[in-house]
Design an enzyme around this catalytic site. Structure first.
Site: not given
Length: 388
Positions: A118, A151, A229
């Site tokens: 993402h 992801d 992230s």
């Protein structure tokens, strides 16, 4: 009679002496404080004043497991900048988003970086920001592969400024309560390589990461914020045990961060390096939805027994797919795979992606017109664009 034998004179001298003594005492009482302040009179003291020691500055060198771990892996944690085009066809507006990544391999003049899907999704241009002793260095990055389901994504950069490569640990041996260190770029590059420390709250927590799959993640209370992230979750040995992926940010919620276990990420990373994607098994059907989402009237039309509350309803079957060859049809309700109950599409995909392989033979249990049936099929490889 002499002078000194005169009684009257003796009486007068005594009075003068008494008056003089009184006046003298008053003078002493009045002027003693003045004499003390001026130093004429010094009062004795029994207190011994300790000599004043010179001020010392003490330097404490901290060398704990935490600091050693951070020192070992921190240079391998980088920033990832994703540049996306926004606006209409005739505009050149750009949107920039930042995340984190981990340098895990260096060879032949190139270095490999793992990050979250993402972070770089729909990016027109990707750059990696490496912290150096002088100033951060920004280098262009090539996307080697990406996988939306897990992801994860792998980038390739020139290794000119790379000095450290992270070591992967073993996420299967984690214990609740052991220290956990999160390193990344919360809220962008201003706070690059920030370090937060907590514990492993749960080494294995089942979590529905997206619409495709329910997977196991590491839960930690080490602070993970937007921009973290793709960063590293590290143990006290300085080994990467997880890849930070998300946090629950609801009001009143604290200390709920999650990371992809590194043992789960390893095979995905290798597939992304070699193939650019993750080959996965598939059946060849699309679904109307989960059984619990249907109304009573719709359930009556499906003729599913009242005691069956979990399952997924088939919408269509692709031609020449494993499902077509196995005889599955529109409105069949799949309730189990290899004897394991499935309550939702996520359950089915999670089982397929984690428990089976391309070419595996599986058994599906389903209901058709109220009758329980079973069929067998051999799983094929999913088309590359199935989950993109």
């Amino acid at each position: 009679m002499g002078f000194y034998n005169n009684p009257e004179r003796r009486s007068s001298g005594l009075g003068i002496a008494i008056i003089s003594a009184i006046i003298g005492g008053l003078i002493v009482l009045l002027f003693t404080p003045l004499f003390i302040r001026s130093g004429v009179i010094q009062l004795p003291t029994n207190q011994t004043q300790a000599p004043t020691a010179p001020t010392k500055v003490t330097t404490v060198k901290v060398n704990s497991n935490i600091t050693q771990a951070v020192e070992k892996v921190r240079p391998a944690v980088v920033g990832v900048e994703s540049i996306r085009k926004t606006g209409g066809f005739f505009t050149n507006e750009e949107e920039r988003e930042s995340g984190s990544g981990i340098i895990f391999e260096k060879r032949n003049g190139k270095a490999l970086v793992v990050t979250n899907h993402h972070v770089i999704e729909k990016a027109r241009d990707v750059r990696v920001v490496i912290s150096t002793k002088d100033e951060p260095k920004t280098v262009p990055a090539k996307i080697l592969g990406k996988d939306k389901i897990t992801d994860l994504a792998v980038l390739e950069i020139d290794d000119q400024y790379v000095t450290t490569v992270a070591e992967f640990g073993n996420s299967d041996v984690l214990k609740a309560g052991e220290p956990a260190i999160a390193i990344g770029n919360p809220l962008g590059f201003t706070f690059s390589q920030s370090v937060t420390v907590g514990v492993i709250s749960s080494p294995k927590r089942t979590f529905q990461a997206n619409e495709y799959i329910s997977t196991e993640v590491i839960q930690t209370d080490a602070a993970i914020n937007p921009g973290n992230s793709g960063g590293a979750l590290v143990n006290v040995a300085g080994q990467v045990i997880g890849i930070n992926t998300l946090k629950i940010a609801e009001r009143g919620v604290e200390g709920l961060g999650f990371a992809i276990p590194i043992n789960h990420a390893r095979p995905i990373i290798q597939d992304l390096i070699k193939k650019g994607r993750v080959p996965r098994p598939y059946i060849g059907v699309s679904f109307l939805g989960n059984l619990y989402q249907f109304s009573d009237l719709e359930l009556a039309e499906l003729k599913v027994p009242d005691n069956i509350t979990g399952g997924i309803v088939i919408e269509s079957v692709e031609a020449n797919s494993p499902a077509a060859k196995a005889g599955l049809q529109y409105l069949d309700v799949i309730v189990a795979i290899n004897g394991k109950a499935v309550n939702s599409v996520v359950d089915l995909r999670s089982y397929l992606y984690s428990k089976t392989q391309i070419g595996s033979k599986i058994e599906l249990t389903f209901y058709r017109d109220g009758k329980k049936q079973k069929t067998h099929l051999v799983l094929a490889e999913a088309p590359p664009n199935l989950t993109e």
